[in-house]
Design a protein around this motif. Structure first.
Motif, PDB file in Angstrom:
ATOM      1  N   LEU A 126       0.833  -1.211   0.000  1.00 45.67           N
ATOM      2  CA  LEU A 126       0.000   0.000   0.000  1.00 45.67           C
ATOM      3  C   LEU A 126       0.865   1.258   0.000  1.00 45.67           C
ATOM      4  CD1 LEU A 126      -2.849  -0.998   2.506  1.00 45.67           C
ATOM      5  CD2 LEU A 126      -2.967  -0.908   0.013  1.00 45.67           C
ATOM      6  N   LYS A 127       2.010   1.179   0.684  1.00 49.92           N
ATOM      7  CA  LYS A 127       2.938   2.314   0.688  1.00 49.92           C
ATOM      8  C   LYS A 127       3.505   2.539  -0.712  1.00 49.92           C
ATOM      9  CE  LYS A 127       5.443   5.619   2.404  1.00 49.92           C
ATOM     10  NZ  LYS A 127       4.804   6.911   2.760  1.00 49.92           N
ATOM     11  N   GLU A 128       3.827   1.457  -1.415  1.00 55.45           N
ATOM     12  CA  GLU A 128       4.329   1.564  -2.797  1.00 55.45           C
ATOM     13  C   GLU A 128       3.305   2.231  -3.706  1.00 55.45           C
ATOM     14  OE1 GLU A 128       5.449  -2.214  -4.378  1.00 55.45           O
ATOM     15  OE2 GLU A 128       6.746  -2.711  -2.676  1.00 55.45           O
ATOM     16  N   TYR A 142      -2.625   8.558   0.841  1.00 50.65           N
ATOM     17  CA  TYR A 142      -1.699   9.020   1.888  1.00 50.65           C
ATOM     18  C   TYR A 142      -1.396   7.842   2.795  1.00 50.65           C
ATOM     19  CZ  TYR A 142      -0.184  11.029   6.338  1.00 50.65           C
ATOM     20  OH  TYR A 142       0.505  11.301   7.488  1.00 50.65           O
ATOM     21  N   MET A 143      -0.098   7.691   3.157  1.00 49.82           N
ATOM     22  CA  MET A 143       0.267   6.634   4.103  1.00 49.82           C
ATOM     23  C   MET A 143       1.486   7.062   4.904  1.00 49.82           C
ATOM     24  SD  MET A 143       0.549   2.569   3.472  1.00 49.82           S
ATOM     25  CE  MET A 143       0.398   1.436   4.864  1.00 49.82           C
ATOM     26  N   LYS A 149      -0.949   5.255   9.678  1.00 49.00           N
ATOM     27  CA  LYS A 149      -2.157   5.847   9.080  1.00 49.00           C
ATOM     28  C   LYS A 149      -2.146   5.659   7.564  1.00 49.00           C
ATOM     29  CE  LYS A 149      -3.069   9.508  12.494  1.00 49.00           C
ATOM     30  NZ  LYS A 149      -3.207  10.970  12.681  1.00 49.00           N
ATOM     31  N   VAL A 150      -3.320   5.377   7.003  1.00 51.24           N
ATOM     32  CA  VAL A 150      -3.458   5.254   5.556  1.00 51.24           C
ATOM     33  C   VAL A 150      -4.815   5.820   5.158  1.00 51.24           C
ATOM     34  CG1 VAL A 150      -4.296   2.867   5.776  1.00 51.24           C
ATOM     35  CG2 VAL A 150      -3.403   3.661   3.582  1.00 51.24           C
ATOM     36  N   ASP A 183      -2.149 -12.473  -2.424  1.00 55.67           N
ATOM     37  CA  ASP A 183      -1.536 -12.711  -3.737  1.00 55.67           C
ATOM     38  C   ASP A 183      -2.505 -12.340  -4.863  1.00 55.67           C
ATOM     39  OD1 ASP A 183       0.708 -13.616  -2.471  1.00 55.67           O
ATOM     40  OD2 ASP A 183       0.241 -15.748  -2.709  1.00 55.67           O
ATOM     41  N   LYS A 184      -3.783 -12.681  -4.660  1.00 54.65           N
ATOM     42  CA  LYS A 184      -4.812 -12.358  -5.649  1.00 54.65           C
ATOM     43  C   LYS A 184      -4.969 -10.839  -5.768  1.00 54.65           C
ATOM     44  CE  LYS A 184      -9.590 -13.570  -6.812  1.00 54.65           C
ATOM     45  NZ  LYS A 184     -10.847 -14.218  -6.332  1.00 54.65           N
ATOM     46  N   PHE A 185      -4.863 -10.150  -4.625  1.00 57.66           N
ATOM     47  CA  PHE A 185      -4.966  -8.684  -4.594  1.00 57.66           C
ATOM     48  C   PHE A 185      -3.823  -8.055  -5.386  1.00 57.66           C
ATOM     49  CE2 PHE A 185      -3.901  -4.660  -2.379  1.00 57.66           C
ATOM     50  CZ  PHE A 185      -5.093  -3.970  -2.579  1.00 57.66           C
ATOM     51  N   VAL A 186      -2.615  -8.539  -5.186  1.00 61.50           N
ATOM     52  CA  VAL A 186      -1.437  -8.000  -5.886  1.00 61.50           C
ATOM     53  C   VAL A 186      -1.560  -8.218  -7.392  1.00 61.50           C
ATOM     54  CG1 VAL A 186       1.063  -8.247  -6.175  1.00 61.50           C
ATOM     55  CG2 VAL A 186       0.073  -8.264  -3.884  1.00 61.50           C
ATOM     56  N   LYS A 187      -2.097  -9.385  -7.790  1.00 55.36           N
ATOM     57  CA  LYS A 187      -2.244  -9.696  -9.225  1.00 55.36           C
ATOM     58  C   LYS A 187      -3.182  -8.719  -9.932  1.00 55.36           C
ATOM     59  CE  LYS A 187      -1.207 -14.648  -9.087  1.00 55.36           C
ATOM     60  NZ  LYS A 187      -1.778 -16.011  -9.186  1.00 55.36           N
TER      61      LYS A 187
END
Length: 425
Positions: A126-128, A142-143, A149-150, A183-187
């Motif tokens: 999420l930071k990336e 924002y993170m 905090k995000v 992993d599914k989320f990243v894909k």
């Protein structure tokens, strides 16, 4: 550094487990000394500082990271994915060597480490995604890793999601592998269609705002599959220019129309079924009362024969109406099924499938009831006709047998001509 193994974990823990005071600080593990302990620790190639009343183990000489409890481990963000780990938690040894997990030195199917590593990876990911993409889209608005905090802001409207997460790893169900969902989320970010991530972000914001509990990021992590599925539905609704709610509403109206027509047909059939025993009973009663009056018996014979023929035509007409109604319904259903949206999102088609199953079962039931009614009515009326002929004494016994056979053949012939029960697929 020496090669790690579960045997080494067992040997190390056997030496320090009896010690009642262990302090882990500044890259060292300080323990109370006891006879022969220094020599035993050096025998397993550990770097030791002798402080007299205590010993100090240099942590980097261990082929793993050591923690005195799960809580201590879960407040530490400084380990790497490839690190081997030993946790001595309330008398239970939990080891990670490579990708393998051991509980009390026995290999385990626990997903304890895998889930925590995936949660850690989610935070990093999420930071990336705080960086703006080439098309101007920014998934994470924002993170702040230091503050935990995000923030996510929806592109359209004023909807936003603010999350404050604790600086420690939550407790997960170690029998569920949440890493598969991550992993599914990243894909989702590696696909060719960059627009999908916009729907994914909207789905995440909507889901997060519906969570009442304090640790929202944990809940989101555990339910990434639901968030992805919702985004997938919305994305294909967009691609097919389709409003699923409006579609369901329109179909509900269509469904009501079909079921009303089915009810009308059933009402007609029911009235005939109710009237049948009454009609037969009344006919038998009339025959007994006027059996000596041949003119009335002959007139009753004509009425029963005509009624039987008329009702048979009406039943056939009802079945044709039922067949036509079913044919139109199946055509509408086939058109819905052929929609590109439902080919991609089969789960949303379940609602329409259940309606079809209910409609099909009713149509099948009405067909069987109508056909049974046809047989019962004609067999009953045939009995009345033969009984009247017998009372009129117009034909000999042999003639009655022939008439019975002819009438049976006629009933079977017209029964075969009735519309067949549809083949539902």
């Amino acid at each position: 550094m020496k090669t790690d193994s579960i045997l080494f974990h067992k040997t190390f823990l056997k030496l320090i487990a009896p010690i009642n005071k262990i302090n882990i600080v500044d890259g060292t593990i300080e323990i109370n000394t006891k006879p022969n302990l220094l020599e035993q620790l050096r025998n397993i190639d550990l770097e030791i500082e002798d402080l007299g009343e205590s010993l100090r183990i240099i942590s980097k000489s261990l082929p793993f990271k050591f923690f005195q409890s799960k809580e201590e481990f879960q407040t530490n963000f400084n380990f790497k994915d490839e690190d081997n780990i030993l946790i001595f938690n309330n008398g239970i040894a939990i080891s990670k060597i490579g990708k393998d997990v051991f509980i009390d030195f026995e290999k385990s199917e626990s997903f304890y480490f895998k889930n925590i590593l995936s949660y850690k990876a989610l935070i990093s990911f999420l930071k990336e995604k705080e960086s703006e993409e080439e098309n101007g889209f920014q998934f994470t608005d924002y993170m702040n890793l230091d503050l935990g905090k995000v923030t996510f802001i929806k592109e359209t409207g004023n909807s936003r999601l603010k999350i404050k997460y604790e600086e420690k790893f939550p407790n997960f169900n170690d029998q569920i592998n949440y890493s598969l969902k991550f992993d599914k989320f990243v894909k989702c970010f590696k696909g060719n269609d960059k627009y999908f991530t916009r729907f994914l972000k909207s789905s995440l914001i909507e889901y997060g705002n519906n969570i009442q509990e304090k640790n929202k990021l944990k809940n989101i992590f555990e339910n990434l599959d639901l968030i992805i599925n919702k985004a997938n539905i919305n994305f294909h609704v967009f691609l097919n220019d389709l409003s699923i709610e409006k579609f369901k509403k329109d179909y509900d109206e269509l469904k009501s129309k079909y079921f009303k027509e089915l009810s009308d047909i059933l009402s007609k059939i029911t009235q005939k079924i109710i009237a049948l025993p009454i009609g037969i009973s009344a006919s038998l009663f009339a025959i007994e009362r006027i059996k000596d009056n041949h003119d009335f018996l002959f007139f009753l014979l004509i009425i029963i024969t005509a009624t039987s023929i008329l009702l048979s035509f009406i039943i056939n007409s009802n079945l044709k109406d039922l067949s036509y109604l079913n044919e139109i319904f199946q055509m509408d259903f086939k058109q819905i099924k052929g929609n590109g949206f439902f080919k991609k999102i089969d789960s949303e088609f379940y609602y329409f499938k259940k309606i079809k199953e209910k409609f099909d079962s009713r149509v099948k039931f009405y067909f069987y009831i109508s056909k049974i009614f046809y047989l019962v009515m004609n067999i009953g009326n045939s009995y009345l006709i033969i009984y009247i002929i017998l009372n009129l004494e117009l034909i000999a016994d042999n003639g009655l047998i022939i008439i019975s056979i002819v009438m049976g053949a006629i009933i079977i012939y017209f029964y075969s001509r009735l519309d067949k029960v549809p083949d539902f697929k």
